[in-house]
Design a protein around this motif. Sequence first.
Motif, PDB file in Angstrom:
ATOM      1  N   THR A 236      -4.068  -7.614   7.738  1.00  0.00           N
ATOM      2  CA  THR A 236      -4.482  -6.462   8.526  1.00  0.00           C
ATOM      3  C   THR A 236      -4.458  -5.228   7.636  1.00  0.00           C
ATOM      4  OG1 THR A 236      -2.245  -5.792   9.217  1.00  0.00           O
ATOM      5  CG2 THR A 236      -3.368  -7.478  10.561  1.00  0.00           C
ATOM      6  N   GLU A 237      -4.816  -4.079   8.213  1.00  0.00           N
ATOM      7  CA  GLU A 237      -4.737  -2.827   7.475  1.00  0.00           C
ATOM      8  C   GLU A 237      -3.305  -2.554   7.020  1.00  0.00           C
ATOM      9  OE1 GLU A 237      -6.349  -3.333  10.261  1.00  0.00           O
ATOM     10  OE2 GLU A 237      -8.282  -2.260  10.298  1.00  0.00           O
ATOM     11  N   LYS A 238      -2.323  -3.085   7.752  1.00  0.00           N
ATOM     12  CA  LYS A 238      -0.916  -2.869   7.377  1.00  0.00           C
ATOM     13  C   LYS A 238      -0.579  -3.550   6.051  1.00  0.00           C
ATOM     14  CE  LYS A 238       0.427  -0.421  10.978  1.00  0.00           C
ATOM     15  NZ  LYS A 238       1.516  -0.835  11.872  1.00  0.00           N
ATOM     16  N   SER A 239      -1.405  -4.539   5.652  1.00  0.00           N
ATOM     17  CA  SER A 239      -1.207  -5.155   4.333  1.00  0.00           C
ATOM     18  C   SER A 239      -1.483  -4.142   3.235  1.00  0.00           C
ATOM     19  CB  SER A 239      -2.130  -6.372   4.180  1.00  0.00           C
ATOM     20  OG  SER A 239      -1.924  -7.307   5.216  1.00  0.00           O
ATOM     21  N   ASP A 240      -2.520  -3.323   3.417  1.00  0.00           N
ATOM     22  CA  ASP A 240      -2.816  -2.252   2.456  1.00  0.00           C
ATOM     23  C   ASP A 240      -1.707  -1.198   2.458  1.00  0.00           C
ATOM     24  OD1 ASP A 240      -5.195  -3.320   1.557  1.00  0.00           O
ATOM     25  OD2 ASP A 240      -6.488  -1.999   2.741  1.00  0.00           O
ATOM     26  N   VAL A 241      -1.142  -0.928   3.627  1.00  0.00           N
ATOM     27  CA  VAL A 241      -0.062   0.064   3.724  1.00  0.00           C
ATOM     28  C   VAL A 241       1.147  -0.400   2.915  1.00  0.00           C
ATOM     29  CG1 VAL A 241       1.567   1.208   5.286  1.00  0.00           C
ATOM     30  CG2 VAL A 241      -0.843   0.983   5.938  1.00  0.00           C
ATOM     31  N   TYR A 242       1.445  -1.702   2.978  1.00  0.00           N
ATOM     32  CA  TYR A 242       2.548  -2.240   2.179  1.00  0.00           C
ATOM     33  C   TYR A 242       2.280  -2.005   0.690  1.00  0.00           C
ATOM     34  CZ  TYR A 242       6.014  -5.466   0.265  1.00  0.00           C
ATOM     35  OH  TYR A 242       7.067  -6.000  -0.443  1.00  0.00           O
ATOM     36  N   ALA A 243       1.084  -2.344   0.244  1.00  0.00           N
ATOM     37  CA  ALA A 243       0.736  -2.160  -1.175  1.00  0.00           C
ATOM     38  C   ALA A 243       0.831  -0.692  -1.564  1.00  0.00           C
ATOM     39  CB  ALA A 243      -0.665  -2.700  -1.446  1.00  0.00           C
ATOM     40  N   PHE A 244       0.406   0.195  -0.661  1.00  0.00           N
ATOM     41  CA  PHE A 244       0.513   1.628  -0.932  1.00  0.00           C
ATOM     42  C   PHE A 244       1.983   2.022  -1.116  1.00  0.00           C
ATOM     43  CE2 PHE A 244       1.287   5.974   0.381  1.00  0.00           C
ATOM     44  CZ  PHE A 244       0.339   6.675  -0.344  1.00  0.00           C
ATOM     45  N   GLY A 245       2.865   1.449  -0.296  1.00  0.00           N
ATOM     46  CA  GLY A 245       4.283   1.750  -0.437  1.00  0.00           C
ATOM     47  C   GLY A 245       4.825   1.336  -1.792  1.00  0.00           C
ATOM     48  N   VAL A 246       4.352   0.206  -2.306  1.00  0.00           N
ATOM     49  CA  VAL A 246       4.777  -0.242  -3.639  1.00  0.00           C
ATOM     50  C   VAL A 246       4.296   0.744  -4.705  1.00  0.00           C
ATOM     51  CG1 VAL A 246       4.614  -2.084  -5.359  1.00  0.00           C
ATOM     52  CG2 VAL A 246       4.813  -2.654  -2.930  1.00  0.00           C
ATOM     53  N   VAL A 247       3.042   1.205  -4.573  1.00  0.00           N
ATOM     54  CA  VAL A 247       2.520   2.201  -5.517  1.00  0.00           C
ATOM     55  C   VAL A 247       3.358   3.481  -5.443  1.00  0.00           C
ATOM     56  CG1 VAL A 247       0.565   3.715  -6.032  1.00  0.00           C
ATOM     57  CG2 VAL A 247       0.175   1.299  -5.509  1.00  0.00           C
ATOM     58  N   LEU A 248       3.749   3.877  -4.236  1.00  0.00           N
ATOM     59  CA  LEU A 248       4.573   5.069  -4.074  1.00  0.00           C
ATOM     60  C   LEU A 248       5.919   4.900  -4.777  1.00  0.00           C
ATOM     61  CD1 LEU A 248       4.241   7.820  -2.748  1.00  0.00           C
ATOM     62  CD2 LEU A 248       5.244   6.887  -0.653  1.00  0.00           C
ATOM     63  N   LEU A 249       6.481   3.709  -4.710  1.00  0.00           N
ATOM     64  CA  LEU A 249       7.733   3.433  -5.422  1.00  0.00           C
ATOM     65  C   LEU A 249       7.528   3.502  -6.936  1.00  0.00           C
ATOM     66  CD1 LEU A 249       9.272   0.490  -3.343  1.00  0.00           C
ATOM     67  CD2 LEU A 249       9.908   2.907  -3.308  1.00  0.00           C
ATOM     68  N   GLU A 250       6.393   3.019  -7.412  1.00  0.00           N
ATOM     69  CA  GLU A 250       6.081   3.132  -8.841  1.00  0.00           C
ATOM     70  C   GLU A 250       6.047   4.599  -9.268  1.00  0.00           C
ATOM     71  OE1 GLU A 250       3.081   0.370 -10.764  1.00  0.00           O
ATOM     72  OE2 GLU A 250       2.594   0.053  -8.653  1.00  0.00           O
ATOM     73  N   LEU A 251       5.388   5.426  -8.471  1.00  0.00           N
ATOM     74  CA  LEU A 251       5.291   6.853  -8.774  1.00  0.00           C
ATOM     75  C   LEU A 251       6.671   7.507  -8.767  1.00  0.00           C
ATOM     76  CD1 LEU A 251       2.150   7.720  -6.631  1.00  0.00           C
ATOM     77  CD2 LEU A 251       2.314   7.973  -9.111  1.00  0.00           C
ATOM     78  N   LEU A 252       7.507   7.071  -7.843  1.00  0.00           N
ATOM     79  CA  LEU A 252       8.834   7.665  -7.680  1.00  0.00           C
ATOM     80  C   LEU A 252       9.794   7.255  -8.786  1.00  0.00           C
ATOM     81  CD1 LEU A 252      10.487   9.383  -5.627  1.00  0.00           C
ATOM     82  CD2 LEU A 252      11.140   7.235  -4.540  1.00  0.00           C
ATOM     83  N   MET A 253       9.739   5.981  -9.168  1.00  0.00           N
ATOM     84  CA  MET A 253      10.750   5.448 -10.080  1.00  0.00           C
ATOM     85  C   MET A 253      10.236   5.135 -11.482  1.00  0.00           C
ATOM     86  SD  MET A 253      12.963   3.018  -7.522  1.00  0.00           S
ATOM     87  CE  MET A 253      11.592   1.975  -7.098  1.00  0.00           C
ATOM     88  N   GLY A 254       8.913   5.065 -11.645  1.00  0.00           N
ATOM     89  CA  GLY A 254       8.371   4.753 -12.965  1.00  0.00           C
ATOM     90  C   GLY A 254       8.587   3.307 -13.362  1.00  0.00           C
ATOM     91  N   ARG A 255       8.914   2.457 -12.411  1.00  0.00           N
ATOM     92  CA  ARG A 255       9.150   1.037 -12.689  1.00  0.00           C
ATOM     93  C   ARG A 255       7.950   0.209 -12.265  1.00  0.00           C
ATOM     94  NH1 ARG A 255      15.153  -0.042 -12.764  1.00  0.00           N
ATOM     95  NH2 ARG A 255      14.608  -2.207 -12.409  1.00  0.00           N
ATOM     96  N   LYS A 256       7.796  -0.972 -12.887  1.00  0.00           N
ATOM     97  CA  LYS A 256       6.718  -1.880 -12.522  1.00  0.00           C
ATOM     98  C   LYS A 256       7.054  -2.585 -11.208  1.00  0.00           C
ATOM     99  CE  LYS A 256       5.248  -2.699 -17.289  1.00  0.00           C
ATOM    100  NZ  LYS A 256       5.003  -3.714 -18.350  1.00  0.00           N
ATOM    101  N   PRO A 257       6.035  -3.061 -10.482  1.00  0.00           N
ATOM    102  CA  PRO A 257       6.288  -3.681  -9.175  1.00  0.00           C
ATOM    103  C   PRO A 257       7.126  -4.948  -9.249  1.00  0.00           C
ATOM    104  CG  PRO A 257       4.009  -3.979  -9.832  1.00  0.00           C
ATOM    105  CD  PRO A 257       4.589  -2.972 -10.775  1.00  0.00           C
ATOM    106  N   VAL A 258       7.027  -5.678 -10.361  1.00  0.00           N
ATOM    107  CA  VAL A 258       7.848  -6.871 -10.590  1.00  0.00           C
ATOM    108  C   VAL A 258       8.370  -6.797 -12.023  1.00  0.00           C
ATOM    109  CG1 VAL A 258       7.919  -9.383 -10.715  1.00  0.00           C
ATOM    110  CG2 VAL A 258       6.527  -8.273  -8.957  1.00  0.00           C
ATOM    111  N   GLU A 259       9.680  -6.976 -12.192  1.00  0.00           N
ATOM    112  CA  GLU A 259      10.270  -6.917 -13.522  1.00  0.00           C
ATOM    113  C   GLU A 259      11.100  -8.168 -13.785  1.00  0.00           C
ATOM    114  OE1 GLU A 259      12.408  -3.212 -13.663  1.00  0.00           O
ATOM    115  OE2 GLU A 259      10.609  -2.105 -14.222  1.00  0.00           O
ATOM    116  N   LYS A 260      11.071  -8.623 -15.015  1.00  0.00           N
ATOM    117  CA  LYS A 260      11.821  -9.827 -15.400  1.00  0.00           C
ATOM    118  C   LYS A 260      13.301  -9.496 -15.540  1.00  0.00           C
ATOM    119  CE  LYS A 260       8.728 -13.139 -17.548  1.00  0.00           C
ATOM    120  NZ  LYS A 260       8.541 -14.009 -18.730  1.00  0.00           N
TER     121      LYS A 260
END
Length: 355
Positions: A236-260
């Motif tokens: 659903t559109e909420k799937s895009d909202v989740y991805a947007f939240g991950v991008v927002l976390l990237e902007l906030l923390m400077g970290r990659k979405p998945v890290e080893k």
Amino acid sequence: MAAISPEHRRQDAAKGIKLVPILSRFNSVKMSRKRLVGMFEYPSLEAATEKFSESNMLGVGGFGRVYKAAFDAGVTAAVKRLDGGGPDCEKEFENELDLLGRIRHPNIVSLLGFCIHEGNHYIVYELMEKGSLETQLHGSSHGSTLSWHIRMKIALDTARGLEYLHEHCSPPVIHRDLKSSNILLDSDFNAKIADFGLAVSSGSVNKGSVKLSGTLGYVAPEYLLDAAMSISGKLTEKSDVYAFGVVLLELLMGRKPVEKMSPSQCQSIVTWAMPQLTDRSKLPSIVDPVIKDTMDPKHLYQVAAVAVLCVQAEPSYRPLITDVLHSLVPLVPTELGGTLRAGEPPSPNLRNSPC
């Protein structure tokens, strides 16, 4: 639209470009919605990219590579060369021409044209001089060119683009692969959403199952869970909202979405950050050092609250992108497209803020 004179057609053809309607075999485009786009001759693309040289490569995607192209008269563009030529490649090509041929919005990348040559497919877009958000955040500069306010502007621009897809397209469009590498930046750091090869309309989702697609770290958990159980993914559109939240976390923390964490173990930014995002005493310690202590703490808490709501595991708990947009506008200075004036505190707009 005014008629194109024979002389202009000759001039365009001489440059290797001619205007044509979107091909009729892209059957999801209604006749009344067709627009003229440029059909590029292959020799002109080859010359403009210096035979697709490595020095002109801008990035690599799931289906091909993107190159900078310099045409006559100083005109520049980006050319995506789709590799493989199989049914998935063909579908992405048609899908992107279909959607971008209809969409016009300041925060969505513009389609300039296409080319089909010896079974290979090429799509030509406007050139975004600053490249992708992923490159700016995780490349050699490590986000040093992105101030707090620029990051908030990028988030706001992206939210505006998503709102257009979700609320103003008929039927609504779900991007399905929103991520920092698909958010492109122009010379003034204006952000535009790109790469619509996996996008779908909500109407087509309702008609049948849509196979799992997307990028690890950005895919909503309910979509992944259903795919693992071999049932139709809840897209659903909420799937895009989740991805947007991950991008927002990237902007906030400077970290990659998945890290080893180790050779055999990875951790998502959502799993790692969630306990700290909801604790005001811990939140400042996870902020990207590049922007740490450069923003009003109230602004920081508000952005963290928005991100937490966007990445909720339960889709119904996530806000609509319109609500996200309204919550970000007061955090961006007026000169960057928001409503924040110097010395003015933010005005929270999202309900049930966990911060």
